[in-house]
Design a protein around this motif. Structure first.
Motif, short mmCIF file in Angstrom:
data_model
loop_
_atom_site.label_atom_id
_atom_site.label_comp_id
_atom_site.label_asym_id
_atom_site.label_seq_id
_atom_site.Cartn_x
_atom_site.Cartn_y
_atom_site.Cartn_z
N UNK A 296 5.42 -16.26 7.06
CA UNK A 296 6.56 -16.12 6.15
C UNK A 296 7.81 -15.74 6.94
N UNK A 297 8.96 -15.94 6.33
CA UNK A 297 10.22 -15.52 6.92
C UNK A 297 10.57 -14.12 6.40
N UNK A 298 11.54 -13.50 7.05
CA UNK A 298 12.00 -12.20 6.59
C UNK A 298 12.50 -12.27 5.15
N UNK A 299 13.23 -13.34 4.84
CA UNK A 299 13.76 -13.49 3.49
C UNK A 299 12.65 -13.65 2.46
N UNK A 300 11.60 -14.40 2.82
CA UNK A 300 10.49 -14.59 1.89
C UNK A 300 9.72 -13.30 1.66
N UNK A 301 9.55 -12.50 2.72
CA UNK A 301 8.88 -11.21 2.56
C UNK A 301 9.69 -10.33 1.62
N UNK A 302 11.00 -10.34 1.75
CA UNK A 302 11.85 -9.53 0.88
C UNK A 302 11.69 -9.93 -0.58
N UNK A 303 11.62 -11.24 -0.84
CA UNK A 303 11.45 -11.72 -2.22
C UNK A 303 10.09 -11.31 -2.76
N UNK A 304 9.06 -11.43 -1.92
CA UNK A 304 7.70 -11.07 -2.35
C UNK A 304 7.64 -9.58 -2.69
N UNK A 305 8.23 -8.73 -1.85
CA UNK A 305 8.23 -7.29 -2.11
C UNK A 305 8.93 -7.00 -3.44
N UNK A 306 10.05 -7.65 -3.67
CA UNK A 306 10.80 -7.44 -4.89
C UNK A 306 10.01 -7.88 -6.12
N UNK A 307 9.20 -8.93 -5.99
CA UNK A 307 8.46 -9.48 -7.12
C UNK A 307 7.18 -8.71 -7.42
N UNK A 308 6.70 -7.89 -6.49
CA UNK A 308 5.47 -7.13 -6.70
C UNK A 308 5.73 -5.90 -7.57
N UNK B 82 5.89 -2.02 -8.62
CA UNK B 82 6.38 -0.93 -7.78
C UNK B 82 5.25 -0.28 -6.98
N UNK B 83 4.04 -0.17 -7.55
CA UNK B 83 2.95 0.52 -6.87
C UNK B 83 2.37 -0.29 -5.71
N UNK B 84 2.79 -1.56 -5.59
CA UNK B 84 2.25 -2.40 -4.53
C UNK B 84 3.30 -2.86 -3.52
N UNK B 85 4.55 -2.43 -3.68
CA UNK B 85 5.61 -2.86 -2.75
C UNK B 85 5.32 -2.35 -1.34
N UNK B 86 4.97 -1.08 -1.22
CA UNK B 86 4.69 -0.53 0.11
C UNK B 86 3.46 -1.18 0.72
N UNK B 87 2.52 -1.59 -0.10
CA UNK B 87 1.32 -2.26 0.41
C UNK B 87 1.68 -3.56 1.12
N UNK B 88 2.59 -4.33 0.53
CA UNK B 88 3.02 -5.58 1.16
C UNK B 88 3.72 -5.31 2.48
N UNK B 89 4.55 -4.28 2.51
CA UNK B 89 5.26 -3.95 3.74
C UNK B 89 4.31 -3.51 4.84
N UNK C 196 -1.52 -16.89 1.68
CA UNK C 196 -2.56 -15.95 1.28
C UNK C 196 -2.10 -14.55 1.69
N UNK C 197 -2.68 -13.54 1.05
CA UNK C 197 -2.27 -12.18 1.41
C UNK C 197 -2.56 -11.88 2.87
N UNK C 198 -3.65 -12.45 3.40
CA UNK C 198 -3.97 -12.21 4.81
C UNK C 198 -2.90 -12.80 5.73
#
Length: 384
Positions: A169-181, A183-190, A302-304
Motif C-alpha cells: 500500500x501507499x502512505x495515502x492508502x494507509x491513511x484512508x484505511x486508518x480513517x475508515x476503520x 476507532x478501536x482498531x485504528x491503532x491496530x492498523x498502524x 489482505x490485512x497481512x
C-alpha cells in the motif's frame, strides 16, 4: 531342508522355495515371498543376513502397514500445538489419504509420490508443498522406526512454496484505511504497518507489553482461532518470534490515546478487544477490514499485506538483513532477503528515472532536431 545359524531354506509342496530368517528377538520368521529356485531363496537369505549385520535390515512385514494407519499413529504420538495439529490433520485427510492412504508403506514408490504431488501441484501449488512436507516427515519417521528402509519422497524442490509477490500500500492508502476503520482498531492498523506485527500478535498484545516511556512494544504471545471457534493464546513458535520493537514516533501518540480510551487499566488487559471487552474475533476484524480497503480503492489488499508493506518500507531505509530479521521476528534470513531484493529492484527503477532528469545538452539538442516538443525538452533541462 538346508539349515544355517541365521536361517533356513526349504522346498514347499508347491515346488517353490521358502526362506526363513532369525529376527532380532531370535524368532524364526518367513520371508515375505517364496522363490522359484533354491538359489534365489539362498541369495535372499544371505542378503538379509548381511543387511542385518550392517544394521540396514528392515523386517518386510513392518512395511505392510498402510500409509493412512501409520500417519494416524504419527499424529497421535506427536506433541503438537493445537493449530498445527489441525493443519496436519486437514492436509492428511483432504490431500494425502484420498490418493495414498490405502497403500502399504513398503509398497509406496517414488514414482507414485511424484505423480500424486504433480497432480495436486497443478491445482493447488501452495497446498501441494505443505502436503509434501508432511508426507516427507511421515516417511522419514517410518525410516527411523524401521518400517521402511528408505523414504519414497525424492521429488526435488517439492516442499518449497513459491509465494506470489504480495501487493503493498501507499502512505495515502494507509491513511484512508486508518480513517475508515472503527476507532478501536485504528491503532491496530498502524502497528501492523509500522511495527510489522502479525494479526495474531496484535490481538494478543497486553497493556504490560507496551512501554510508552521507551517507545517500545514486546511481542510475547500470539492469538489463534481454531476451526471449532475456540481462541487460544500461544507462545511464539521460535525465540526470534518473541521480540521487542521500537514504535515509530508518529504512531506512539495514537497508541497512547488508544490505551487510555479502549484498554482496561489492568496490566494483563488486552490492548485490542471487541466491543464487549473480549478478545478480537478474526471474522469481526475482517468485516471492518473489508470495508476499509474498499474505501481506499484497494480491494486486493489482505490485512497481512500491511506487514508486507511495512517490511518493504523498512528495507528501503537501508536496514540490514539482521536488523530486518529482528524486527520481523524471523529466525532465518530468507524473508528479509526477499524484501531487500524488492527494494533493489525498485531502486533500479528510481535510478533510471533520476537519470532521465539529467540528460546532457547534446542529447536534448538531438531530441529537438528529431521533433521532440519544446515541452518535452523543457521537462528535461540540461544541468550546467
Amino acid at each position: 531342508m538346508a539349515r544355517r545359524d541365521y536361517g533356513s531354506v526349504r522346498k514347499l509342496p508347491s515346488g517353490r522355495w521358502q526362506a526363513r530368517y532369525r529376527n532380532r528377538g531370535g524368532r524364526m520368521v518367513s520371508a515375505p515371498e517364496t522363490f522359484t529356485t533354491k538359489g534365489d531363496a539362498t541369495a535372499w537369505l544371505a542378503q538379509a543376513q548381511t543387511d542385518q549385520a550392517r544394521g540396514q535390515f528392515i523386517d518386510p512385514r513392518a512395511g505392510r502397514i498402510t500409509l493412512g494407519t501409520f500417519a494416524d499413529r504419527f499424529l497421535t504420538e506427536r506433541v503438537l500445538a493445537e493449530r498445527t495439529a489441525e493443519t496436519y490433520r486437514g492436509l492428511l485427510d483432504n490431500h494425502i489419504r484420498p490418493t495414498l492412504g490405502d497403500i502399504e508403506m513398503g509398497q509406496l514408490a517414488p514414482g507414485t509420490v511424484r505423480a500424486w504431488h504433480a497432480q495436486l501441484a497443478r491445482r493447488h501449488p501452495s497446498t501441494a508443498a505443505k502436503a509434501y512436507r508432511l508426507l516427507r516427515t511421515i516417511c522419514n519417521t517410518a525410516v527411523l522406526d524401521e518400517v521402511i528402509a528408505r523414504s519414497p519422497c525424492r521429488v526435488e524442490g517439492a516442499g518449497t512454496e513459491r509465494a506470489e509477490e504480495r501487493p503493498i500500500a501507499t502512505l495515502e492508502e494507509i491513511a484512508v484505511i486508518v480513517e475508515a476503520m472503527p476507532a478501536r482498531f485504528k491503532a491496530l492498523v498502524l502497528l501492523a504497518t509500522w511495527c510489522q506485527l502479525r494479526k495474531g500478535e496484535l490481538c494478543a498484545l497486553r497493556r504490560r507489553d507496551i512501554d510508552p516511556m521507551r517507545s517500545t512494544l514486546t511481542v510475547a504471545q500470539n492469538l489463534q482461532q481454531l476451526r471449532d471457534g475456540r481462541l487460544v493464546i500461544k507462545e511464539p513458535k521460535s525465540a526470534a518470534g518473541r521480540r521487542t520493537v521500537v514504535i515509530p514516533s508518529q504512531v506512539l501518540p495514537v497508541l497512547v490515546e488508544h490505551l487510555a480510551t479502549f484498554t482496561a487499566a489492568d496490566s494483563d488487559a488486552l490492548v485490542f478487544t471487541g466491543e464487549h471487552g473480549g478478545p478480537v474475533r478474526p471474522h469481526v476484524l475482517q468485516k471492518h477490514w473489508a470495508r476499509a480497503r474498499v474505501a481506499a480503492g484497494r480491494p486486493d489488499l489482505h490485512m497481512h499485506d500491511l506487514r508486507h508493506t511495512g517490511n518493504t518500507w523498512a528495507a528501503a531505509t537501508g536496514a540490514s538483513t539482521r536488523e530486518l530479521m529482528a524486527r520481523m521476528g524471523h529466525s532465518t534470513p530468507d524473508a528479509a532477503l526477499r524484501y531487500q531484493h524488492a527494494t533493489e529492484d525498485r531502486d533500479r527503477v528510481i535510478a533510471e528515472a533520476l537519470a532521465g532528469l539529467t540528460k546532457p545538452a547534446p542529447v536534448v539538442a538531438i531530441e529537438r532536431a528529431m521533433g521532440a516538443s519544446p515541452a518535452d525538452a523543457d521537462s528535461n533541462p540540461p544541468l550546467h
